[in-house]
Design an enzyme around this catalytic site. Structure first.
Site, PDB file in Angstrom:
ATOM      1  N   TYR A 149       0.456  -1.424  -0.194  1.00  0.00           N
ATOM      2  CA  TYR A 149      -0.088  -0.164  -0.257  1.00  0.00           C
ATOM      3  C   TYR A 149       0.789   1.078   0.274  1.00  0.00           C
ATOM      4  O   TYR A 149       0.769   2.382  -0.553  1.00  0.00           O
ATOM      5  CB  TYR A 149      -0.924  -0.025   1.047  1.00  0.00           C
ATOM      6  CG  TYR A 149      -2.563   1.094   1.646  1.00  0.00           C
ATOM      7  CD1 TYR A 149      -2.477   1.828   0.528  1.00  0.00           C
ATOM      8  CD2 TYR A 149      -2.483   1.511   2.470  1.00  0.00           C
ATOM      9  CE1 TYR A 149      -3.745   2.731   0.061  1.00  0.00           C
ATOM     10  CE2 TYR A 149      -2.375   3.205   2.172  1.00  0.00           C
ATOM     11  CZ  TYR A 149      -3.379   2.883   1.334  1.00  0.00           C
ATOM     12  OH  TYR A 149      -4.411   4.096   1.551  1.00  0.00           O
ATOM     13  N   LYS A 153       1.313   4.046  -3.454  1.00  0.00           N
ATOM     14  CA  LYS A 153       0.457   5.553  -3.094  1.00  0.00           C
ATOM     15  C   LYS A 153       1.261   6.548  -3.406  1.00  0.00           C
ATOM     16  O   LYS A 153       1.588   7.419  -3.955  1.00  0.00           O
ATOM     17  CB  LYS A 153      -0.104   5.939  -1.440  1.00  0.00           C
ATOM     18  CG  LYS A 153      -1.569   4.806  -1.948  1.00  0.00           C
ATOM     19  CD  LYS A 153      -2.423   6.275  -1.567  1.00  0.00           C
ATOM     20  CE  LYS A 153      -3.957   5.745  -2.097  1.00  0.00           C
ATOM     21  NZ  LYS A 153      -4.474   7.047  -2.661  1.00  0.00           N
ATOM     22  N   LEU A 179      -6.749   7.326  10.357  1.00  0.00           N
ATOM     23  CA  LEU A 179      -8.139   7.862  10.829  1.00  0.00           C
ATOM     24  C   LEU A 179      -9.096   6.960  11.026  1.00  0.00           C
ATOM     25  O   LEU A 179      -8.987   5.204  10.896  1.00  0.00           O
ATOM     26  CB  LEU A 179      -8.497   7.943   9.161  1.00  0.00           C
ATOM     27  CG  LEU A 179      -8.079   9.017   8.239  1.00  0.00           C
ATOM     28  CD1 LEU A 179      -9.187   9.258   6.839  1.00  0.00           C
ATOM     29  CD2 LEU A 179      -8.024  10.479   8.262  1.00  0.00           C
TER      30      LEU A 179
END
Ligand code: GDP
Length: 328
Positions: A149, A153, A179
């Site tokens: 990941y 990104k 988050l």
């Protein structure tokens, strides 16, 4: 004491009637970004997966033709917590890499004025000590629990630089920390630690279970950003930041998993004990952002204290349990 301007004071004129595409606009973070944009008078287009499959360039180009955006906020991602990275590393790698490349290419071809790439703290080197400062971004491999990941990104930052040089394309890259909040995934295979613990403690309370299992040693340290604060930070950065260098967005405050588990335990009202399952991975030992550049550039900081955010999220989860549990 530093006084940070409120969101409304500076953003109202910038967003009014601005055409904005928010990829992932129906997802966890995207929903909160869209709600704010709509309040600020922007003309928001939310491409849905069934209509636009961003793993094809054709769909990305069609999206830009249909929406004619001035700003693209690329928040769509296939991701989750530490466990989904172990279950589906190939899908995580392919989808995020290809979506990012296609959306940015289609945005460039459609003459988008500003591209906002939503990146991740998983892009940072996984074995550094101390807080993660933007200058360290390229100084090592991400932690092996999140490398697929994190690296994919980060490729958006490479693409943005290449496009700046060759085409004069304007992109910014925001590095978000963990988050949490209403609307996250509460699926145990996919969820991040906050959602996972809230679900476990609430369900154990309802079932009057004796104990709740928490993964790892409790020693890793994470930074937790309330999703509504994050949406504020993104819009503020989209307006005020023009620097192609990636920008951290977070609280800069580290909390151990042990402390998080104990606080969630207390706030949930569960009366039993905690059992630590050390056969589950700890992941990176410390993932906390240095947010000094964010504070200077945006003249802003998140306002929700972890305890308050947890309280709100537990209340939301308890009143939306069925809906929350059915999300993938
Ligand atoms: P990470 O920040 O990429 O490592 O993602 P997570 O939010 O999934 O995990 C953060 C930390 O919380 C890791 O050390 C996990 O082992 C720990 N953790 C403890 N219990 C849980 C749980 O039930 N679910 C998840 N996802 N993480 C947990």
């Amino acid at each position: 004491m530093v006084r940070f301007r409120t969101h409304k004071e500076s953003l109202v004129s910038y967003w009014t009637q601005k055409r904005v595409v928010v990829t992932g606009g129906a997802g966890f973070l995207g929903q909160h970004v869209v709600q704010r944009l709509q309040k600020l008078g922007a003309d928001v287009f939310i491409p849905r997966r069934k209509d636009y499959d961003f793993t094809t360039l054709e769909a990305c180009k069609r999206c830009m033709q249909d929406a004619r955006p001035e700003v693209v906020i690329h928040g769509a991602a296939y991701y989750g917590g530490i466990w989904i990275n172990q279950l589906y590393p190939g899908k995580i790698y392919y989808e995020n890499l290809v979506m990012g490349a296609n959306i940015m290419e289609a945005s460039r071809q459609a003459d988008v004025k500003k591209f906002v790439a939503i990146g991740t703290a998983c892009s940072y080197p996984g074995y550094l000590e101390g807080t993660l400062s933007e200058k360290d971004l390229w100084n090592g491999i991400p932690h092996d629990t999140v490398v697929n990941y994190g690296l994919t990104k980060k490729m958006m930052a490479v693409q943005a630089l290449a496009y700046k040089k060759q085409y004069g394309f304007t992109a910014i890259h925001l590095i978000l920390t963990n988050l949490y909040g209403p609307g996250a995934s509460y699926n145990p295979d996919r969820s991040h630690v906050v959602a996972a613990l809230i679900r476990k403690f609430v369900e154990a309370k309802l079932a009057k279970a004796p104990t709740v299992e928490v993964w790892g040693s409790g020693k890793p340290v994470r930074e937790f950003l309330y999703v509504e604060d994050c949406a504020d930070g993104i819009l503020r950065a989209a307006e005020l930041c023009n620097d192609i260098q990636p920008l951290n967005v977070g609280t800069g405050i580290g909390t151990s998993i042990r402390e998080l588990a104990e606080t969630t335990h207390e706030l949930s009202g569960f009366r039993g004990s905690i059992t630590w399952n050390t056969s589950k991975p700890d992941g990176q030992m410390k993932k906390v952002l240095d947010v000094s550049r964010m504070r200077n550039t945006l003249n802003w900081a998140p306002s929700t204290l972890l305890r308050d955010g947890l309280r709100k999220t537990i209340a939301w989860y308890e009143s939306h349990k069925e809906e929350a549990d059915s999300r993938p």
